[in-house]
Design an enzyme around this catalytic site. Structure first.
Site, PDB file in Angstrom:
ATOM      1  N   TYR A 142      24.203 -32.926 -42.195  1.00  0.00           N
ATOM      2  CA  TYR A 142      23.258 -32.385 -41.214  1.00  0.00           C
ATOM      3  C   TYR A 142      22.028 -31.781 -41.895  1.00  0.00           C
ATOM      4  O   TYR A 142      20.947 -31.748 -41.304  1.00  0.00           O
ATOM      5  CB  TYR A 142      23.913 -31.274 -40.376  1.00  0.00           C
ATOM      6  CG  TYR A 142      24.670 -31.749 -39.161  1.00  0.00           C
ATOM      7  CD1 TYR A 142      25.717 -32.653 -39.274  1.00  0.00           C
ATOM      8  CD2 TYR A 142      24.359 -31.260 -37.899  1.00  0.00           C
ATOM      9  CE1 TYR A 142      26.420 -33.063 -38.161  1.00  0.00           C
ATOM     10  CE2 TYR A 142      25.060 -31.673 -36.782  1.00  0.00           C
ATOM     11  CZ  TYR A 142      26.090 -32.573 -36.921  1.00  0.00           C
ATOM     12  OH  TYR A 142      26.780 -32.970 -35.812  1.00  0.00           O
ATOM     13  N   LYS A 191      37.716 -36.543 -46.699  1.00  0.00           N
ATOM     14  CA  LYS A 191      37.775 -37.985 -46.975  1.00  0.00           C
ATOM     15  C   LYS A 191      37.756 -38.137 -48.495  1.00  0.00           C
ATOM     16  O   LYS A 191      36.873 -38.778 -49.084  1.00  0.00           O
ATOM     17  CB  LYS A 191      36.577 -38.679 -46.293  1.00  0.00           C
ATOM     18  CG  LYS A 191      36.623 -40.193 -46.312  1.00  0.00           C
ATOM     19  CD  LYS A 191      37.695 -40.802 -45.416  1.00  0.00           C
ATOM     20  CE  LYS A 191      37.764 -42.309 -45.599  1.00  0.00           C
ATOM     21  NZ  LYS A 191      38.916 -42.908 -44.898  1.00  0.00           N
ATOM     22  N   ASP A 223      40.240 -39.769 -41.022  1.00  0.00           N
ATOM     23  CA  ASP A 223      40.622 -40.845 -40.094  1.00  0.00           C
ATOM     24  C   ASP A 223      42.037 -40.607 -39.566  1.00  0.00           C
ATOM     25  O   ASP A 223      42.314 -40.743 -38.369  1.00  0.00           O
ATOM     26  CB  ASP A 223      40.476 -42.241 -40.733  1.00  0.00           C
ATOM     27  CG  ASP A 223      41.024 -42.321 -42.155  1.00  0.00           C
ATOM     28  OD1 ASP A 223      41.411 -41.279 -42.711  1.00  0.00           O
ATOM     29  OD2 ASP A 223      41.068 -43.436 -42.707  1.00  0.00           O
ATOM     30  N   ASP A 247      32.249 -31.745 -36.083  1.00  0.00           N
ATOM     31  CA  ASP A 247      31.542 -32.074 -34.834  1.00  0.00           C
ATOM     32  C   ASP A 247      32.348 -33.113 -34.057  1.00  0.00           C
ATOM     33  O   ASP A 247      32.602 -32.967 -32.859  1.00  0.00           O
ATOM     34  CB  ASP A 247      30.147 -32.614 -35.172  1.00  0.00           C
ATOM     35  CG  ASP A 247      29.386 -33.029 -33.925  1.00  0.00           C
ATOM     36  OD1 ASP A 247      29.390 -32.256 -32.953  1.00  0.00           O
ATOM     37  OD2 ASP A 247      28.808 -34.133 -33.913  1.00  0.00           O
ATOM     38  N   ASP A 251      35.059 -32.498 -30.520  1.00  0.00           N
ATOM     39  CA  ASP A 251      34.898 -33.165 -29.220  1.00  0.00           C
ATOM     40  C   ASP A 251      36.193 -33.885 -28.851  1.00  0.00           C
ATOM     41  O   ASP A 251      36.637 -33.834 -27.704  1.00  0.00           O
ATOM     42  CB  ASP A 251      33.753 -34.194 -29.256  1.00  0.00           C
ATOM     43  CG  ASP A 251      32.439 -33.603 -28.756  1.00  0.00           C
ATOM     44  OD1 ASP A 251      32.210 -32.399 -28.993  1.00  0.00           O
ATOM     45  OD2 ASP A 251      31.647 -34.340 -28.136  1.00  0.00           O
TER      46      ASP A 251
END
Ligand code: IPM
Ligand code: MG
Length: 356
Positions: A142, A191, A223, A247, A251
């Site tokens: 970001y 990751k 994942d 983020d 959600d």
């Protein structure tokens, strides 16, 4: 207590949901004899329309000199095609960065009565789902270098993901501390099989872990985490991860709990000053209709009272009032099912207030 709170309503449903939260702040101040001084400031698209930028330095300064910031939501189609440097989202990133709010706490909780609103199977939602996602908020992709240019006649875009040890260490320590206050389980999401930032992330978490032998710790690849959140959400207690993974996963997790409209968040740093906002967006499609769910924002107020003002009693009072409206069957349209009592955004706010 005297507290200065800056109010950034923003765009879309932002003003409606924040108005309900202001009612709650007023009720709490009356009931517990506090003096909350509220000041409304322009933010997001509303600020672009007036000042030509989503967040002015003057607003940043005012927020820095306050005890807490309450935020609604930003953005909408009106500002979708403007210069990328003044998009509403830029304002959100700027305020997080300027106030050094590096830890975003997003509780995921499914109320028993809302299990039918969850898209997951009964056998999963019948178990208690109550965990917290701690998202790093001021680093990673970001905030890395961004560039779009022509290379060999082909338009090429770059976003750089960067983390240093100190940034990971401070969010890691918060995560372990939160886990210590809960059920002492921490899942760190990365990751590390591909990304250097994740290798450093994992190494740093493992160093902190040495000092928290009481915490049951696991590493999960992002994942796989996306799958496990759906498969065994009841198994998680605290989850910590970098900015973009957080983020996305928050959600995903929010819908398990019935509606993203229910989900509050707190963005905090090393000082008491924090920023409190629901995790949902500005929902321009339903703006101005008085049908949005104000609970995410109202629960964000509870987080404000708890984290920035140390008002546990008052925070609990708000959370209990929300539990009661849910158990009494009041629902905004996003969580409404046949047999419930359908209420508008402002009715929901009024009933919660009555229960405080
Ligand atoms: C959130 C939002 C923001 C983010 C957007 C609006 C920039 O999705 O708070 O989760 O990506 O951080
Ligand atoms: Mg998001």
């Amino acid at each position: 207590m005297d507290k200065k709170i800056k109010i950034l309503k923003g765009d879309g449903i932002g003003p409606e949901i924040v108005d309900e939260s202001i009612k709650v702040l007023n009720k709490i101040s009356l009931k517990y004899n506090h003096n909350f001084e509220l000041e409304e400031l322009l933010f997001g698209g509303a600020s672009i329309d007036y000042y030509g930028e989503p967040l002015t330095d003057e607003v940043v300064e005012k927020c820095k000199n306050s005890d807490a910031v309450l935020l609604g939501a930003i953005g909408g189609p009106k500002w979708d095609n403007i210069d990328k440097n003044i998009r509403p989202e830029k304002g959100l990133l700027k305020i997080r960065k300027e106030l050094e709010l590096f830890a975003n706490i997003r509780p995921i909780r499914l109320y028993d009565e809302l299990s039918k609103s969850s898209p997951l199977k009964e056998e999963i939602v019948n178990k208690k789902i109550d965990f917290v996602i701690i998202r790093e908020l001021t680093g990673g992709v970001y905030f890395g270098n961004k560039e779009t240019k022509i290379i060999n006649e082909v338009e090429t875009a770059t976003d750089t993901m960067e983390y240093n040890y100190l940034e990971i260490d401070r969010i890691g320590k918060i995560a372990f501390e939160v886990a210590m206050k809960r059920n002492k389980k921490l899942a760190s999401v990365d990751k590390a099989n591909v990304l250097d930032t994740s290798k450093l992330w994992r190494k740093t978490m493992h160093m902190i872990k040495e000092k928290y032998s009481d915490v049951k710790y696991e590493d999960i690849l992002v994942d796989n985490a996306a799958m496990q959140i759906i498969k065994r959400p009841y198994d998680f207690d605290v989850m910590v991860t970098e900015n973009m993974f957080g983020d996305i996963l928050s959600d995903e997790a929010s819908i398990i709990a019935g509606s993203i409209g229910m989900m509050p968040s707190a963005s905090i740093g090393n000082k008491k000053l924090g920023l409190y906002e629901p995790i949902h967006g500005s929902a321009p499609d339903i703006a101005g209709q008085n049908i949005a769910n104000p609970i995410g924002t109202i629960l964000s107020v509870a987080m404000m009272l708890r984290y920035s003002f140390d008002m546990d009693l008052e925070a609990n009072n708000i959370e209990k009032a929300v539990e009661k409206v849910i158990s009494d069957g009041y629902r905004t349209v996003d969580i409404y099912k046949e047999g419930d009592i359908k209420v508008s955004c402002s009715e929901m706010g009024d009933i919660i207030n009555k229960y405080i």
